[in-house]
Design a protein around this motif. Sequence first.
Motif, PDB file in Angstrom:
ATOM      1  N   ILE A 116       4.297  -1.251 -11.108  1.00  0.00           N
ATOM      2  CA  ILE A 116       4.251   0.252 -11.160  1.00  0.00           C
ATOM      3  C   ILE A 116       5.152   0.874 -12.198  1.00  0.00           C
ATOM      4  N   TRP A 133       2.241   1.796  -3.536  1.00  0.00           N
ATOM      5  CA  TRP A 133       1.288   2.338  -4.480  1.00  0.00           C
ATOM      6  C   TRP A 133       1.056   3.831  -4.075  1.00  0.00           C
ATOM      7  N   TYR A 134       0.917   4.037  -2.942  1.00  0.00           N
ATOM      8  CA  TYR A 134       0.590   5.387  -2.504  1.00  0.00           C
ATOM      9  C   TYR A 134       1.757   6.471  -2.885  1.00  0.00           C
ATOM     10  N   GLY A 188       0.801  -1.183  -0.008  1.00  0.00           N
ATOM     11  CA  GLY A 188       0.051  -0.134   0.167  1.00  0.00           C
ATOM     12  C   GLY A 188       0.819   1.212  -0.006  1.00  0.00           C
ATOM     13  N   LEU A 191       4.365   5.901  -4.701  1.00  0.00           N
ATOM     14  CA  LEU A 191       4.685   6.194  -6.053  1.00  0.00           C
ATOM     15  C   LEU A 191       3.562   6.642  -7.280  1.00  0.00           C
ATOM     16  N   THR A 192       2.405   6.168  -6.925  1.00  0.00           N
ATOM     17  CA  THR A 192       1.472   6.662  -7.987  1.00  0.00           C
ATOM     18  C   THR A 192       0.475   7.536  -7.240  1.00  0.00           C
ATOM     19  N   GLY A 193       0.302   7.744  -6.051  1.00  0.00           N
ATOM     20  CA  GLY A 193      -0.945   8.652  -5.400  1.00  0.00           C
ATOM     21  C   GLY A 193      -0.330   9.997  -5.218  1.00  0.00           C
TER      22      GLY A 193
END
Lengths: 101, 91
Positions: B86, B6-7, B3, B9-11
């Motif tokens: 990612i 994801w956050y 999590g 690097l992409t959020g």
Amino acid sequence: MSLWLDVARVATALNVLLLLGLGYVWLRNYMQFRSKHTLGLSVFALLLLGENAVALYVYSWDEVLSVWFATAVPPEAWHAMLALHVLEFFALSFLLWATWD
Amino acid sequence: MEGVLWYVLTGTRGGANRVRLIRALDERPRNANQLAEALDLDYKTVRHHLDVLMDNSIIESSGDDYGAVYLLTEQARQHWDTVEKIMEQVE
């Protein structure tokens, strides 16, 4: 009496601005990453943006409801409404602070 | 950890550049100056992203001195499939 309405307008307008910032970051990232995660964040921002845009419209421009909210809604009800708007403002502020990194 | 990856690097706003930093560090450990040069980024920007990545235990520093070299953490290696998923989307 209309002081409460003014605070509600300002709070929802600020929420709209914060969500435009969040939506900008997340939608741009979705264009790049195309992941479920970024899609989820983007849809979340858009729907919450819709919610606040509707609220701002109802408080400011809707011919029937804006008058009703300005004259017929008692302060006790405004306190509850404002608690929701202001809490959302702080929630979004922190999220934008973390996201703008 | 998934999590967080994801956050971070992409959020977030700087996610795409942080993916590029991780890719460069996967090739070989480097210091902030070498990273700035290799990725054509401002030195201060690189420093900021390195701090965020360290805060989230994705990379670690070999020392505290000026020319410290950065490398991926064991944790990041363990979740490398997520990182790859990612990275696929960036460039």
